[in-house]
Design an enzyme around this catalytic site. Structure first.
Site, mmCIF file in Angstrom:
data_model
loop_
_atom_site.group_PDB
_atom_site.id
_atom_site.type_symbol
_atom_site.label_atom_id
_atom_site.label_comp_id
_atom_site.label_asym_id
_atom_site.label_seq_id
_atom_site.Cartn_x
_atom_site.Cartn_y
_atom_site.Cartn_z
ATOM 1 N N GLU A 47 -6.491 -0.078 -10.976
ATOM 2 C CA GLU A 47 -7.633 0.181 -10.111
ATOM 3 C C GLU A 47 -8.922 0.038 -10.917
ATOM 4 O O GLU A 47 -9.087 0.683 -11.943
ATOM 5 C CB GLU A 47 -7.487 1.621 -9.578
ATOM 6 N N CYS A 107 -45.043 32.050 -0.851
ATOM 7 C CA CYS A 107 -46.282 32.764 -1.190
ATOM 8 C C CYS A 107 -47.510 32.207 -0.478
ATOM 9 O O CYS A 107 -48.579 32.795 -0.563
ATOM 10 C CB CYS A 107 -46.497 32.750 -2.698
ATOM 11 N N SER A 139 0.857 -1.186 0.000
ATOM 12 C CA SER A 139 0.000 0.000 0.000
ATOM 13 C C SER A 139 0.891 1.233 0.000
ATOM 14 O O SER A 139 2.101 1.127 -0.151
ATOM 15 C CB SER A 139 -0.966 -0.028 1.175
ATOM 16 N N LEU A 140 0.300 2.380 0.148
ATOM 17 C CA LEU A 140 1.060 3.623 0.032
ATOM 18 C C LEU A 140 1.041 4.371 1.350
ATOM 19 O O LEU A 140 0.052 4.355 2.074
ATOM 20 C CB LEU A 140 0.442 4.523 -1.037
ATOM 21 N N TYR A 147 -1.735 1.300 -13.369
ATOM 22 C CA TYR A 147 -0.720 2.238 -12.885
ATOM 23 C C TYR A 147 0.621 1.592 -12.553
ATOM 24 O O TYR A 147 1.483 2.240 -11.982
ATOM 25 C CB TYR A 147 -1.232 3.033 -11.691
ATOM 26 N N GLU A 153 0.532 11.009 -10.374
ATOM 27 C CA GLU A 153 -0.653 10.328 -10.907
ATOM 28 C C GLU A 153 -1.874 10.625 -10.041
ATOM 29 O O GLU A 153 -1.743 10.818 -8.844
ATOM 30 C CB GLU A 153 -0.430 8.802 -10.879
ATOM 31 N N ARG A 161 -6.527 -7.374 -4.467
ATOM 32 C CA ARG A 161 -5.319 -7.180 -3.678
ATOM 33 C C ARG A 161 -5.344 -8.050 -2.420
ATOM 34 O O ARG A 161 -4.318 -8.564 -1.996
ATOM 35 C CB ARG A 161 -5.211 -5.703 -3.309
ATOM 36 N N LYS A 215 -4.747 9.568 -7.708
ATOM 37 C CA LYS A 215 -4.964 8.379 -6.880
ATOM 38 C C LYS A 215 -6.422 7.978 -7.039
ATOM 39 O O LYS A 215 -7.328 8.636 -6.537
ATOM 40 C CB LYS A 215 -4.631 8.646 -5.420
ATOM 41 N N LYS A 268 -2.872 12.976 -0.111
ATOM 42 C CA LYS A 268 -4.329 12.960 -0.158
ATOM 43 C C LYS A 268 -4.926 14.369 -0.209
ATOM 44 O O LYS A 268 -4.316 15.328 0.265
ATOM 45 C CB LYS A 268 -4.888 12.238 1.088
ATOM 46 N N CYS A 302 -44.775 24.554 -6.309
ATOM 47 C CA CYS A 302 -45.665 25.652 -5.962
ATOM 48 C C CYS A 302 -46.364 26.028 -7.267
ATOM 49 O O CYS A 302 -45.707 26.403 -8.231
ATOM 50 C CB CYS A 302 -44.874 26.838 -5.417
ATOM 51 N N LYS A 321 5.552 9.313 -7.401
ATOM 52 C CA LYS A 321 6.441 8.147 -7.487
ATOM 53 C C LYS A 321 7.794 8.555 -8.055
ATOM 54 O O LYS A 321 7.844 9.331 -9.019
ATOM 55 C CB LYS A 321 5.829 7.086 -8.417
ATOM 56 N N CYS A 377 -45.509 33.281 -7.680
ATOM 57 C CA CYS A 377 -44.829 33.010 -6.409
ATOM 58 C C CYS A 377 -43.492 33.726 -6.355
ATOM 59 O O CYS A 377 -42.698 33.658 -7.290
ATOM 60 C CB CYS A 377 -44.609 31.508 -6.223
ATOM 61 N N ASP A 382 -9.893 6.180 -6.623
ATOM 62 C CA ASP A 382 -10.587 5.658 -5.452
ATOM 63 C C ASP A 382 -11.449 4.483 -5.892
ATOM 64 O O ASP A 382 -12.640 4.618 -6.137
ATOM 65 C CB ASP A 382 -11.446 6.762 -4.841
ATOM 66 N N CYS A 442 -46.717 26.777 0.294
ATOM 67 C CA CYS A 442 -45.437 27.328 -0.169
ATOM 68 C C CYS A 442 -44.897 28.288 0.887
ATOM 69 O O CYS A 442 -45.618 29.204 1.315
ATOM 70 C CB CYS A 442 -45.630 28.053 -1.496
HETATM 71 S S1 IVH Z 1 0.689 2.507 -6.754
HETATM 72 C C1 IVH Z 1 3.499 0.266 -4.297
HETATM 73 N N1 IVH Z 1 -0.776 4.235 -8.041
HETATM 74 O O1 IVH Z 1 -3.861 3.038 -3.621
HETATM 75 C C2 IVH Z 1 2.598 1.119 -5.038
HETATM 76 N N2 IVH Z 1 -1.770 2.992 -6.283
HETATM 77 O O2 IVH Z 1 -2.716 2.770 -0.813
HETATM 78 C C3 IVH Z 1 1.213 0.764 -4.769
HETATM 79 N N3 IVH Z 1 -4.134 3.495 -5.940
HETATM 80 O O3 IVH Z 1 -3.785 -0.431 -3.246
HETATM 81 C C4 IVH Z 1 0.201 1.235 -5.667
HETATM 82 N N4 IVH Z 1 -4.328 4.973 -7.545
HETATM 83 O O4 IVH Z 1 -5.414 0.558 -4.909
HETATM 84 C C5 IVH Z 1 -0.732 3.323 -7.055
HETATM 85 N N5 IVH Z 1 -1.968 5.795 -9.272
HETATM 86 C C6 IVH Z 1 -1.922 4.877 -8.314
HETATM 87 C C7 IVH Z 1 -3.047 4.555 -7.531
HETATM 88 C C8 IVH Z 1 -2.929 3.612 -6.515
HETATM 89 C C9 IVH Z 1 -4.962 4.330 -6.584
HETATM 90 C C10 IVH Z 1 -4.516 2.643 -4.788
HETATM 91 C C11 IVH Z 1 -4.199 1.198 -4.966
HETATM 92 C C12 IVH Z 1 -3.381 0.786 -3.771
HETATM 93 C C13 IVH Z 1 -3.653 1.890 -2.821
HETATM 94 C C14 IVH Z 1 -2.442 2.066 -1.958
#
Ligand code: IVH
Length: 671
Positions: free
Chosen positions: A181, A418, A87-88, A233, A119, A142, A121, A321, A433, A297, A438, A123, A415
């Site tokens: 994603e 009026c 994850s990030l 990505y 990039e 994942r 992110k 974020k 209305c 990145k 009015c 959702d 209303c």
């Molecule tokens: S890179 C090691 N790039 O964010 C790099 N992740 O918190 C891991 N996500 O599970 C992912 N947009 O689902 C990357 N442009 C993007 C992303 C992205 C959304 C999500 C992804 C990952 C989560 C990590």
């Protein structure tokens, strides 16, 4: 087994058809730029289906006929990721983003600026797609990062996921793990929720939950019916191809037919990465899908390797974020608003709360049924959000926080402006209305009349209009033209100068083109593009008023709904009276601007990506000004208008150095 032999020309044709179908699927879904018609595509698919029916032994799991129709599973199998899906690390402020950059510099003992890839992110739901010798073998979620669920059958129903790697530019590597994603567009999500509502099923709270729920269906036919898409990505394990940078990886993925977000950019140094985050946050609410930040990145894979990973996240990447767009707050009151058409909308008045950088104290509850469905009561704690829309909305009630003191909402019977009895025709959601005079509806319609796209009366805002109405000076748009400075000066907030300015602006607006005047009237379904068409076709208000339904329908670009609405408007005696008064006020309505004077005359436009207005309207805005719209970018193109998610046309335009406009830029140009 005495299997019958398959004629070699059948095998060859099947192969050829599959390649063609994969390619056209890619043109249509990934590039958004088809080169054959839907009918031609269907013919190819049908031919393949027939050949496979005759020779089932030719069917392979990556055949385009195999996207749908797989039988439901008992349960999902577990897939072990060859490389963990990490994850990030999150950052919530500029300072934290700078910390990240400094940490990397210390780690690598360098003072040089990094080249970053930045990039959106997404959702949505993270997935991994494993391609063996160019064919999709396994697709998984994942999961906990080490193990996910095998959702191959479901992922195959998503048209933006290639079943085969495209080999036009370079051959497919032996093994290719692609990560991305899966998500649902906001518009599709809303439609889908409405559908569920109509069928009495519970709705999803947001597009991410809808995407996750859709992917985890044991029956792939259910997933197939859900409008899912993917943006890729990155990669996991790759055998048979090396890359030097993340950017190069993304370019290769694009060449192999994967869908890559066109908003991904390179940024030199943390300052430009932060600037990207801010730009993205601005564009966020105009996008057709939800994003919750920017991912920064390090581009160089050598540096990525040197930086390595901590237990759960790589050191070389950061999720920066955006401020949250959902917050909780309390409902203090539920009031109703009266709109221009008399529609009465319940609004929650809430304890002010900051949502995505904006203080919110009101949220729409849409209509009576919605209040009942969400069961929003006075005193409730609620989740509010600002999504793609400007007006915040109440997402759901936090029932756990109820004390029992909350009071249910009742739509008023009269209303609030009026006092007329409100009506809600059977089968309709909207309460109205019915009083044409009015004050609430009138204030809105006068505000619209005076607005930028209409009579363009500078300085005449909603507050002033209400003030003018309250003081009895204005009861109809034509009354504006009777105002004098002496009328205004005694009013609160007016000084001599401001009174002078408003009167001058009102007088100036008397000279108006027909299309603007029609805009000002606010006829239902008649937007700016339509008023251009009408003005050009009829030339004068009298000619337009004399036209009946059939004549209106003949006008290029005008459909039956619009034609009917126009006819109804001009047949209504109240509107006729209103128009007579306006004419008596001395308005001079001129034919539309001459086309030659338009800066758009003779210019060629190409549209790509989604705009907030419809394609039809956008095209009409151009043609109404003497411009042309073409579907392909060439050296003859003057402007490319790129909405959200622009396709290959955007790239081509950049290559050719053609002026690229975003939606705001386009609207500014046409207006
Ligand atoms: S890179 C090691 N790039 O964010 C790099 N992740 O918190 C891991 N996500 O599970 C992912 N947009 O689902 C990357 N442009 C993007 C992303 C992205 C959304 C999500 C992804 C990952 C989560 C990590």
């Amino acid at each position: 087994m005495a299997g019958k032999t398959i004629p070699p020309e059948v095998t060859a044709r099947v192969k050829e058809l599959r390649e063609q179908i994969h390619y056209h699927n890619y043109r249509y879904y990934v590039l958004d730029s088809p080169v054959i018609s839907d009918d031609e595509f269907d013919r190819l698919l049908r031919e393949l289906e027939q050949l496979e029916e005759g020779h089932p032994e030719l069917i392979t799991p990556d055949s385009p006929t195999q996207r749908v129709g797989a039988p439901p599973l008992e349960k999902f199998e577990t897939v072990v990721h060859r490389q963990p899906m990490l994850s990030l690390e999150n950052a919530f402020s500029e300072a934290e983003a700078r910390d990240f950059d400094e940490r990397l510099k210390r780690f690598l003992r360098t003072s040089e600026e990094f080249l970053y890839v930045v990039e959106p992110k997404m959702d949505g739901v993270a997935v991994e797609l494993v391609y063996e010798r160019g064919r999709l073998a396994v697709g998984s979620t994942r999961g906990d990062g080490l193990r996910g669920e095998n959702v191959t059958q479901n992922l195959k129903t998503i048209h933006t996921i290639p079943l085969q790697v495209l080999k036009d530019q370079e051959p497919a590597p032996e093994l290719l793990e692609v990560r991305g994603e899966v998500y649902m567009d906001i518009g599709e999500f809303k439609k889908y929720n409405e559908q569920r509502l109509a069928q009495g099923e519970p709705v999803f709270a947001n597009p991410r939950n809808a995407a996750a729920g859709s992917l985890r269906q044991l029956d792939p036919n259910i997933t197939a019916a859900r409008p899912l898409k993917i943006y890729c990505y990155g990669v996991g394990e790759v055998v048979g191809r090396t890359f030097a940078t993340h950017w190069e990886t993304l370019q290769a993925l694009k060449d192999w037919g994967f869908r890559i977000n066109p908003m991904i950019e390179r940024a030199v140094g943390i300052d430009s990465a932060i600037a990207y985050h801010h730009r993205l946050e601005h564009r966020r609410h105009g996008l057709s899908y939800e994003i919750d930040g920017a991912v920064i990145k390090v581009d160089s894979l050598t540096l990525q390797e040197r930086l390595g990973a901590k237990s759960r996240s790589p050191r070389w990447a950061l999720a920066y974020k955006f401020a949250a767009t959902q917050e909780t707050t309390r409902v203090l009151d539920i009031k109703v608003n009266v709109g221009r058409t008399g529609a009465v909308t319940p609004m929650a008045v809430m304890e002010p709360v900051e949502v995505g950088g904006v203080t919110v104290s009101r949220a729409t509850l849409h209509n009576e049924d919605e209040v009942a469905r969400k069961d929003v009561r006075l005193g409730d704690w609620v989740l509010v959000q600002r999504a793609g829309d400007v007006i915040p909305e109440v997402v759901q009630v936090i029932t756990e926080r109820r004390t029992g003191q909350e009071k249910p909402f009742q739509m008023p019977s009269r209303c609030p402006v009026c006092g007329a009895g409100l009506v809600r025709p059977p089968g309709e959601k909207v309460t109205r209305c019915p009083n044409p005079r009015c004050g609430g509806a009138l204030a809105r319609s006068i505000f619209h009349f005076a607005g930028k796209t209409g009579m363009d009366i500078d300085g005449l805002g909603e507050k002033i209009i209400v003030q003018l109405m309250d003081s009895g000076l204005v009861q109809d748009p034509s009354d504006l033209y009777k105002l004098t400075e002496d009328d205004l000066i005694p009013l609160e907030r007016f000084a001599e100068k401001s009174a002078q300015n408003i009167i001058a602006a009102i007088q100036k607006s008397k000279q108006v083109t027909l299309n603007r005047f029609l805009n000002a009237l606010g006829i239902r379904y008649v937007g700016e593009a339509t008023t251009q068409l009408l003005a050009r076709h009829f030339g004068t208000l009298e000619a337009l008023m004399a036209a009946d339904f059939n004549e209106l329908k003949q006008v290029e670009g005008i459909g039956p709904t619009v034609a009917q609405s126009i006819e109804e408007y001009f047949n209504d005696p109240r509107n006729q009276e209103r128009l007579a008064k306006l004419k008596a006020a001395g308005l001079e309505i001129s034919p539309p601007e001459r086309l030659a004077a338009s800066p758009l005359a003779g210019k060629t436009f190409v549209f790509t990506g989604a705009l907030s207005i419809s394609r039809e309207e956008a095209k009409a805005l151009v043609t109404a000004r003497g411009g042309k719209v073409s579907s392909a970018v060439s050296a003859q193109t003057d402007y490319v208008v790129a909405g959200t998610d622009p396709g290959s046309k955007y790239i081509k335009a950049r290559e050719l150095g053609i002026t690229i406009l975003d939606e705001a830029g386009f609207l500014e140009l046409v207006r």
